[in-house]
Scaffold this motif. Structure first.
Motif, mmCIF file in Angstrom:
data_model
loop_
_atom_site.group_PDB
_atom_site.id
_atom_site.type_symbol
_atom_site.label_atom_id
_atom_site.label_comp_id
_atom_site.label_asym_id
_atom_site.label_seq_id
_atom_site.Cartn_x
_atom_site.Cartn_y
_atom_site.Cartn_z
ATOM 1 N N VAL A 16 11.203 5.203 -4.834
ATOM 2 C CA VAL A 16 10.228 4.284 -4.250
ATOM 3 C C VAL A 16 9.126 5.136 -3.631
ATOM 4 N N ASP A 17 7.868 4.810 -3.933
ATOM 5 C CA ASP A 17 6.802 5.683 -3.434
ATOM 6 C C ASP A 17 5.614 4.909 -2.889
ATOM 7 N N ASP A 18 5.871 3.811 -2.181
ATOM 8 C CA ASP A 18 4.781 3.158 -1.475
ATOM 9 C C ASP A 18 4.231 4.107 -0.412
ATOM 10 N N ASN A 19 2.941 3.969 -0.132
ATOM 11 C CA ASN A 19 2.287 4.745 0.918
ATOM 12 C C ASN A 19 2.311 6.241 0.637
ATOM 13 N N VAL A 20 1.771 6.608 -0.519
ATOM 14 C CA VAL A 20 1.719 8.017 -0.892
ATOM 15 C C VAL A 20 0.408 8.339 -1.594
ATOM 16 N N ILE A 21 0.067 9.633 -1.550
ATOM 17 C CA ILE A 21 -0.962 10.186 -2.425
ATOM 18 C C ILE A 21 -0.228 11.089 -3.408
ATOM 19 N N GLN A 22 -0.311 10.764 -4.691
ATOM 20 C CA GLN A 22 0.425 11.493 -5.722
ATOM 21 C C GLN A 22 -0.528 12.317 -6.596
ATOM 22 N N PRO A 23 -0.519 13.664 -6.445
ATOM 23 C CA PRO A 23 -1.347 14.502 -7.326
ATOM 24 C C PRO A 23 -0.701 14.617 -8.714
ATOM 25 N N PHE A 24 -1.540 14.801 -9.726
ATOM 26 C CA PHE A 24 -1.026 15.016 -11.084
ATOM 27 C C PHE A 24 -2.081 15.715 -11.930
ATOM 28 N N ARG A 25 -1.679 16.181 -13.080
ATOM 29 C CA ARG A 25 -2.624 16.715 -14.059
ATOM 30 C C ARG A 25 -2.152 16.354 -15.451
ATOM 31 N N LEU A 26 -3.079 16.304 -16.370
ATOM 32 C CA LEU A 26 -2.752 16.068 -17.765
ATOM 33 C C LEU A 26 -2.550 17.423 -18.433
ATOM 34 N N GLU A 27 -1.414 17.618 -19.041
ATOM 35 C CA GLU A 27 -1.068 18.918 -19.588
ATOM 36 C C GLU A 27 -1.999 19.317 -20.733
ATOM 37 N N LYS A 28 -2.260 20.617 -20.824
ATOM 38 C CA LYS A 28 -3.089 21.209 -21.872
ATOM 39 C C LYS A 28 -4.531 20.725 -21.823
ATOM 40 N N THR A 29 -4.962 20.228 -20.657
ATOM 41 C CA THR A 29 -6.362 19.826 -20.475
ATOM 42 C C THR A 29 -6.815 20.314 -19.107
ATOM 43 N N ASN A 30 -8.094 20.136 -18.833
ATOM 44 C CA ASN A 30 -8.614 20.469 -17.495
ATOM 45 C C ASN A 30 -8.856 19.201 -16.677
ATOM 46 N N VAL A 31 -8.099 18.145 -16.981
ATOM 47 C CA VAL A 31 -8.210 16.875 -16.264
ATOM 48 C C VAL A 31 -7.145 16.816 -15.171
ATOM 49 N N ARG A 32 -7.584 16.622 -13.957
ATOM 50 C CA ARG A 32 -6.690 16.523 -12.810
ATOM 51 C C ARG A 32 -6.871 15.160 -12.158
ATOM 52 N N GLY A 33 -5.877 14.750 -11.370
ATOM 53 C CA GLY A 33 -6.012 13.435 -10.767
ATOM 54 C C GLY A 33 -5.175 13.228 -9.526
ATOM 55 N N ARG A 34 -5.409 12.091 -8.890
ATOM 56 C CA ARG A 34 -4.633 11.639 -7.733
ATOM 57 C C ARG A 34 -4.371 10.148 -7.900
ATOM 58 N N MET A 35 -3.215 9.721 -7.430
ATOM 59 C CA MET A 35 -2.912 8.298 -7.396
ATOM 60 C C MET A 35 -2.508 7.928 -5.979
ATOM 61 N N VAL A 36 -3.003 6.793 -5.507
ATOM 62 C CA VAL A 36 -2.696 6.296 -4.169
ATOM 63 C C VAL A 36 -2.000 4.946 -4.286
ATOM 64 N N ARG A 37 -0.931 4.782 -3.531
ATOM 65 C CA ARG A 37 -0.270 3.474 -3.399
ATOM 66 C C ARG A 37 -0.163 3.159 -1.915
ATOM 67 N N MET A 38 -0.605 1.971 -1.515
ATOM 68 C CA MET A 38 -0.520 1.559 -0.111
ATOM 69 C C MET A 38 0.105 0.179 0.000
ATOM 70 N N GLY A 39 1.187 0.099 0.768
ATOM 71 C CA GLY A 39 1.880 -1.156 0.999
ATOM 72 C C GLY A 39 1.841 -1.538 2.461
ATOM 73 N N ASP A 40 2.964 -1.318 3.178
ATOM 74 C CA ASP A 40 3.021 -1.774 4.565
ATOM 75 C C ASP A 40 2.098 -0.993 5.501
ATOM 76 N N VAL A 41 1.691 0.219 5.110
ATOM 77 C CA VAL A 41 0.718 0.941 5.932
ATOM 78 C C VAL A 41 -0.616 0.207 5.934
ATOM 79 N N LEU A 42 -1.056 -0.222 4.765
ATOM 80 C CA LEU A 42 -2.295 -0.995 4.692
ATOM 81 C C LEU A 42 -2.142 -2.345 5.393
#
Length: 320
Positions: A16-42
């Motif tokens: 379960v990952d409500d209320n997180v900032i999740q970093p990620f990258r796409l493999e073999k590319t120079n594309v990077r990203g972040r995902m945010v989920r906000m539940g009871d904190v918001l």
């Protein structure tokens, strides 16, 4: 720590990952990203106030975008995203510390918001027009003047997302794409957002050819666009599940998340410091009429009261 999401989904099952900032990258590319989920904190941020739905929706967007932008940076302090306009919604502010402590508030003319929102429906762009003309400011405060950075640009586009994209294009010159969704669920607001960026180098520090980079970016944007609001908001889906659904053909690697919590930094001591900047005669006049001086925190609605004797203590400390 990085985790490659496996095709059988075993890495993310049962989490379960409500209320997180999740970093990620796409493999073999120079594309990077972040995902945010906000539940009871918001939800807690919003329940501090009785905002009309258009205000709650826009403030939810600002809060989610604040978290995404803060996650781009390496800093120790506070990152603030602030929008000021000349419309019925005068100000939207969200900030987050490097520890994941987040808060937000809005300033607005309630009657004007309700009147204009009723006259002109704009749920597609989150009632963005209620902000009017103004600017958007990005501030990093690390506690010392020399470590403070601020960028300010005019509000552009048809939504808050477009305004932020305009800033990033102008100042950072990094291609950026967002997917953002906010919605009240079961009477409480939820928000989710994904940001991807085309970085100039891969993880090994190697320059990526312009042709390959362009193809990777176009594909990543196309895949991101397929993400539905339901997927990005669903509390039943882990962020890794959402990222796998979007990018599994190219491979996606996730990193250790930042966990979020609501925390206001107001205190009686800080309020006393503010009072000392106000002429004593002004406060005494208020105290005689009301019996006390009241200061209310815009972020958490905590109210601090000072009677005449307590004001004596405040100003005596100023003079010592």
């Amino acid at each position: 720590m990085a985790i490659r999401i496996k095709k059988d989904g075993t890495e993310q099952s049962g989490l379960v990952d409500d209320n997180v900032i999740q970093p990620f990258r796409l493999e073999k590319t120079n594309v990077r990203g972040r995902m945010v989920r906000m539940g009871d904190v918001l939800a807690r941020i919003m329940t501090q106030h009785d905002y009309p739905p258009p205000v709650s929706g826009l403030l939810s967007e600002v809060t989610a975008l604040c978290l995404l932008l803060a996650a781009m940076l390496k800093y120790e302090g506070v990152f603030t995203l602030q929008i000021k306009g000349d419309g019925p919604i005068r100000m939207l502010v969200a900030d987050v510390t490097h520890m994941g402590e987040v808060r937000a508030y809005a300033s607005f003319d309630e009657q004007a918001v309700k009147k204009l929102a009723k006259r002109k429906k704009d749920t597609e762009n989150g009632y963005y027009y209620l902000l009017g003309k103004g600017y958007i400011a990005f501030t990093v405060d690390q506690g010392q003047v020399e470590n403070r950075y601020q960028g300010i640009v005019e509000l552009k586009g048809e939504s808050i997302v477009e305004a932020v994209q305009h800033y990033l294009t102008q100042s950072e010159q990094i291609k950026t794409s967002f997917k953002l969704a906010v919605h009240p669920q079961d009477g409480q607001w939820r928000a989710g957002a994904i940001m991807i960026q085309q970085m100039p180098e891969d993880d090994a520090g190697r320059k990526v050819s312009a042709e390959v980079s362009l193809d990777d970016w176009a594909r990543a944007v196309m895949l991101l666009d397929t993400c539905s609001d339901g997927e990005i908001l669903s509390p039943a889906l882990h962020s890794a599940d959402v990222l796998y659904r979007l990018f599994n053909e190219d491979g996606v690697r996730i990193y250790s998340p930042t966990h979020l919590r609501f925390k206001c930094r107001c205190s009686r001591q800080r309020v006393e410091d503010i009072l000392r900047t106000i002429p004593r005669a002004e406060l005494e006049d208020i105290c005689q009429k009301e019996g006390h001086v009241s200061i209310k925190c815009e972020f958490c609605s905590e109210e601090y009261l000072f009677n005449s004797n307590e004001l004596d203590d405040v100003y005596q400390e100023k003079n010592t």
